[in-house]
Scaffold this active site. Sequence first.
Site, PDB file in Angstrom:
ATOM      1  N   GLU A  56       0.813  -1.228   0.000  1.00  0.00           N
ATOM      2  CA  GLU A  56       0.000   0.000   0.000  1.00  0.00           C
ATOM      3  C   GLU A  56       0.837   1.264   0.000  1.00  0.00           C
ATOM      4  O   GLU A  56       0.525   2.222  -0.705  1.00  0.00           O
ATOM      5  CB  GLU A  56      -0.956   0.019   1.199  1.00  0.00           C
ATOM      6  N   HIS A  83      -9.534  -5.231  10.635  1.00  0.00           N
ATOM      7  CA  HIS A  83     -10.142  -4.877   9.346  1.00  0.00           C
ATOM      8  C   HIS A  83     -11.372  -3.983   9.493  1.00  0.00           C
ATOM      9  O   HIS A  83     -12.169  -3.877   8.583  1.00  0.00           O
ATOM     10  CB  HIS A  83     -10.564  -6.152   8.589  1.00  0.00           C
TER      11      HIS A  83
END
Lengths: 344, 332
Positions: free
Chosen positions: B62, B131
């Site tokens: 990322e 998450h």
Amino acid sequence: MDSEATKQAEIKLLYDMLAIRRFEEKAQQQYQMQKIGGFLHLYIGQEAVAVGSVAGTKHDDYLITAYRDHGHALARGMGMNEAMAEIFGKATGCSKGLGGSMHYFDRKNNMMGGHAIVGGHIPLGAGLAFASRYRGEDRVTLCYMGDGAINIGSFHEALNMAGLWKLPVIFICENNQFAMGTAATRSNPLKEIVDRGAGYNMQSLIMDGMDVRKVRDTIADVCGKIRKDPQPYWIEARTYRYRGHSMSDPGTYRTKEELEKHKKDDPITQFKAVLIKEGLLSEEDFKRMDTEIKALAAASVKFAEESDEPAEEEVFRYTTVETDTSYKPIPTRPETSKENPFHC
Amino acid sequence: MQMREITYRQALNEALAEELERDENVFLMGEEVAQYNGAYKISQGLLERFGPKRVIDAPIAESGFAGIGCGAAMVGLRPIIEFMTFSFSLVAFDQVANNAPNILTMSGGQFRCPIVFRGPNGPAHQLGATHMHATECLYANIPGLKIVVPATPRDAKGLLKSAVRDDNPVLVLEVEMLYATKGPVEPPMPEHDLLIPFGKASVVREGTDLTILTYGRTMPMSLQAAATVAKENNLNVEVVDLRSIKPLDLDTILASVAKTHRVVVAEQDRPVCGIGSELTFQIQHHIFDELDAPIARVTMEDVAVPYAEKLEHAVLPTPEKIVAAIRRTCGI
């Protein structure tokens, strides 16, 4: 190039290195006089890397570096006035006084910034190269970093993608042997920094970062190769920084003898001797050059002192912008071929 | 104009396709956005239609691909970076929070960074602690970022398209739990170019007794709660969907509160320094005298989200919690 032009190009290398040295000495003096604030990271000792590598590029190749950025900006053509005004925090500075010493930007010279988070700019460098590849341009990006930056995650991610996508970028590790105050050998398990490139399937080489001609010729050669066959290169430039990491650093992690030993390889004295030996320069020429440069450095302080502070609304003006059509991003090179698709 | 019923997912897909079609500088990059058609199928069919130059699978990195997007944006490309979830944007925090928004200021306006970061954000279902982050309050604290949170298919499409055309870095925080929900949306391009401006809240239910300020996942919950108290308590509740966290539509918010005099903030993030903290401050600061009761908040609890379904339910905002907050605020 005729012999006079060649001679001038050689002398310019010396001139540019000396300009960086004298500019920074002046900046250091101003810092000690508390006329400037924040951090000041000096490039003194490493001048051959910026000057030589810039001389090996075309002017519209992109250049991006970390916070020790004065040398790269000046080598790329930034004037001392706007450079000095920036560290004085003045509106006439290269980033309008909003960036400071660590954040020099110069769009007209394709200098895409000094960036102050170690390693944080390496993905940006890959992104600039990605844009060139996407547009089918044969621009090369020079992305500089210190030896401390090779141990942070963004370095790995950026080099991995650059290798994977064959991005036209030269990653130049300016190995000045210390990550702040920590010797490179204390933070990197590999003996040789150059060996990092192999993990990304990258052509890798070591370059003498104290020899401006070698740097220029290496970068010119590599740029030529990349323009024909886009791919990233990993180059370790072996160099040495004379001053501390920043102004607050007394440099207790190295001995005086070690520093003096390295100063014998000084890129400026070395190259000056070469030019004199080759008959391209006399001692008088050098003195004249040095006097001229010192005057420019002194004038830049005067310019900075006399410049206005940025207006308070400037900072709000540049927090977000209205989307408008008057802003023109850097244009695609005219000779761009649409038939050079991005491969992934 | 003939509206169609499409899903939030289709709406995002249409927005991406229309913007890729319109401007060749636009590209989509992220994990599994191309060959796999996106982890949540938002980019379904885009690789086939636009090819690998425009729709690009990135490695799981990322920080790397967010930063590559920022670099490309500096020189004029218009990257759309997909985070498989904004919880993963935390490993790219330096790029999103320190590079994308600062380039404009640090360069004294020489360079812009017109980039979109998008993907699901906030609590989903039984994904456990790592998450489930609602990142809007983290990013709202960073100057230079614009943040939108669509709760309907129409807003998803219109806000994403506006984001791509904005010259600033924009975060489009999507709601995974709403991807399959349907709603009316104008016909696609070339018939209609749906652009929804930032900084405009939407009054999704008009009322007079209390205002619910909400966005994202808690928006449909708020409508449900409003329907419950209408039926059971004869309360006429107004629901304001913020849509845009930054810039914030203070005018619409204050006008609603000045009308109803009672406020419940229903938000999908956590309580400490959450979006409701800012809303509460703004309301008391601007219209202190208009309030007839303390402002109530319904948020995630200040805990790591547990996996066990029953416990998860206990710590997330629910329509029942919003109903209870409404009743409390109205003295019922």
